[in-house]
Structures are given as C-alpha cells and as structure tokens.
Design an enzyme around this catalytic site. Structure first.
Site, PDB file in Angstrom:
ATOM      1  N   ASP A 159      45.279 -41.310 -25.277  1.00 15.24           N
ATOM      2  CA  ASP A 159      44.323 -42.324 -24.839  1.00 15.24           C
ATOM      3  C   ASP A 159      44.958 -43.686 -24.581  1.00 15.24           C
ATOM      4  O   ASP A 159      44.293 -44.578 -24.043  1.00 15.24           O
ATOM      5  CB  ASP A 159      43.221 -42.496 -25.894  1.00 15.24           C
ATOM      6  CG  ASP A 159      42.234 -41.334 -25.895  1.00 15.24           C
ATOM      7  OD1 ASP A 159      42.170 -40.608 -24.884  1.00 15.24           O
ATOM      8  OD2 ASP A 159      41.532 -41.161 -26.907  1.00 15.24           O
ATOM      9  N   LYS A 196      36.717 -47.217 -25.219  1.00 13.08           N
ATOM     10  CA  LYS A 196      36.250 -46.408 -24.091  1.00 13.08           C
ATOM     11  C   LYS A 196      35.131 -45.466 -24.507  1.00 13.08           C
ATOM     12  O   LYS A 196      34.956 -45.137 -25.689  1.00 13.08           O
ATOM     13  CB  LYS A 196      37.413 -45.608 -23.478  1.00 13.08           C
ATOM     14  CG  LYS A 196      38.194 -44.720 -24.457  1.00 13.08           C
ATOM     15  CD  LYS A 196      37.619 -43.359 -24.674  1.00 13.08           C
ATOM     16  CE  LYS A 196      38.438 -42.539 -25.654  1.00 13.08           C
ATOM     17  NZ  LYS A 196      37.743 -41.297 -26.099  1.00 13.08           N
TER      18      LYS A 196
END
Length: 319
Positions: A153, A19
C-alpha cells in the site's frame, strides 16, 4: 520552503493520506503466500504526518506526537525497526549520499490496523521528508520503487488520488479522477490483523469449496463512477472480498454496516481488511448529518472526501 542544499539542524514535515478500497477483488493464495488483487484505491482527506528532524547522533529514532487525534496511550505502535516509517528512513539513508541521524515524529490520524493504510502513509511521508532532508533529489518514480520495497500500500500513499492496483496492489495505474466523493469513516475500538483476515478468507473459501479466480482487472463501471464522482452509481458497485472474513472475525461490524444502510448512507462497506467501516454519502452535507447522527449515539465518525493528493511536503524549516 527552504532548498535542500544542506542539512544543518533542519526539520521537514510531510503528510500522506489514508485510503478506502472502493473495490477489492482477491485471488487465491499464491505459492509465495501472498494474494493477487484487483482494487480501486481512493485517497481520502485523513492524513498522517511525519516530521523528520536532523539529530547529532547517528541512527533513527521515532516517537508519536501528542497532537495525534488517536488515543496514542491505548495504541501498540512499535518505536523500533518494526515501525514502517523507521524502515522507510533506513531505506532512504541507504540511497542518500549524505544521510544524518534523524528523529521521526509521527502524528497519527488514520486508524491503526484499520484497513486504511495508516502505516503505509507513514512510510510514504517519511520517504518524501527524508528525501528533502538529505537532499537525495529522487524522482517520484525512484521514490515509488523504494515504496514498493516497503509494502503493497505504500506506493499508493505516495501517489494519492485514485488508482487501479493489480499484483499485490503495488502495480498502480492512476485513474485520473478529480470529482469529489464524500464518505463517513467509522473506526472500531480494536484492530484486525491483515494476514489474519486473508487467512480467514482462505479458510471460508476452502470450507465452501470455492475456487477463486485470479483477478486481472476491475469493473469498468466502478472506474466510471469514481471518475464522474457519481455516488449513486458507485453505491451499487462497491465490492470487497475481505468484508466477509472481516465480519467473520469481528461480527459486531454487521451492526455498523446495517446502521449506515438504515440511516441515509448510500452504501456501506468494510475498508480493506477492516475493521474501519466506510459509509458512502450523497454529498458533504449528507456526510456531516451521518457523522452527527453517529456521534449522538456515542459512535466516533469522521467525514472525509476523496480523491486527495499523495505524500507531499508541508514545511521545511531550519531550527
């Protein structure tokens, strides 16, 4: 793809994306030692893969695949319970009725300690692979609860796409973005410790007498630009509170950021806690030109795009 009706000698391969933090606001340190954040996450087309294979002996083993695009000989990747994928498999075993011994082979593509959530992607892919391998049949919501136990995350690596993250980043709201944005990732030849970057942020704020406010939402214009896939609008709105402490710890990052800005990138920022730098490009062609220019100066660069889906199964095979 085979059903999960039995384990046998099965092997399930899953992948999950890295990401980029398009926006990252960081609040003051909390009593528990963490920081609240308000972030816009974008999953990009650089994937980790985990192959989970039934083994006759009990327990969890792990290895790094020679197919990895990273130089695995130079990486310090733990092959025990310190590895997030091992912890993910152990957590899945606790909630599965018929777990077996399992070997995890990880194909590394996302920079290690690079601010792109590579370890979190490994954990998300492992959850999905072991869920199929052991026939646990967990819903995505149930998998997301397990993901949150593993790290801030991991839920986003499971979800993918684009999302707003609040809390410590684990309170996710999908942004429902489908329009493409193109980037060039510039990995560093070193890693940065995420806790160290947060500590440096606290130090800089304390030194300057800055009282950071608790972030409660993200800038609406950033979400609008991401949803529209408008790189020019987004280029004026990119934000990362961790960029300054990352540069403070690794001053050489200034050169990469400046190079991107002077060679056609619409904007440059450190991804997450760094040290990977993300260059925002006008389109796929511009990203390819940027990556080629970096390669000519001897700097590795990876054109990627987002948003892309989260963790999912690639293959399910009887051996």
């Amino acid at each position: 793809m085979r059903s999960a009706g039995g384990t046998g000698r099965r092997s399930v391969r899953a992948k999950a994306p890295g990401k980029v933090n398009v926006s990252l606001q960081v609040g003051p340190v909390r009593p528990d030692g963490y920081h609240s954040v308000a972030s816009v996450y974008l999953a990009v087309s650089l994937f980790e893969e985990v192959t989970a294979t039934v083994r006759d002996e009990p327990g969890i083993t792990v290895s790094v695949s020679p197919e990895s695009t990273l130089d695995v000989d130079e990486l310090e990747i733990p092959l025990d319970e310190r590895n997030l994928a091992v912890r993910a498999a152990a957590l899945m075993a606790e909630v599965s009725e018929h777990p077996t011994g399992v070997h995890l082979e990880i194909t590394k593509r996302v920079p290690v300690a690079g601010g792109m959530g590579g370890g979190s992607a490994d954990a998300a892919a492992t959850l999905v692979a072991c869920d199929a391998l052991w026939g646990a049949g967990l819903s995505r919501e149930e998998l997301a609860h397990l993901a949150a136990e593993l790290g801030a995350d991991v839920p986003f690596a499971l979800l993918g796409g684009a999302a707003v993250g609040l809390g410590v980043g684990d309170q996710l709201s999908p942004a429902l973005a489908t329009a493409r944005l193109d980037w060039v990732l510039v990995p560093a030849d070193f890693g940065l410790s995420t806790p160290a970057v947060f500590r440096e942020l606290d130090r800089l704020r304390s030194e300057e007498g800055v009282d950071a406010e608790e972030p409660t939402d993200v800038e609406p214009g950033i979400l609008a630009a991401v949803r529209a896939g408008d790189p020019r609008a987004l280029s004026h709105l990119l934000l990362n509170d961790l960029q300054r402490p990352a540069v403070s710890l690794a001053p050489g990052l200034r050169n990469t950021l400046g190079w991107g800005d002077s060679h056609g990138a619409l904007a440059s920022l450190v991804s997450g806690s760094g040290p990977t730098v993300a260059l925002l490009a006008e389109d796929a062609e511009a990203a390819a030109l940027l990556a080629d220019a970096l390669a000519r100066r001897g700097t590795p660069a990876i054109p990627v795009h987002g948003p892309v889906p989260g963790a999912r199964i690639v293959s399910d095979t009887l051996l």
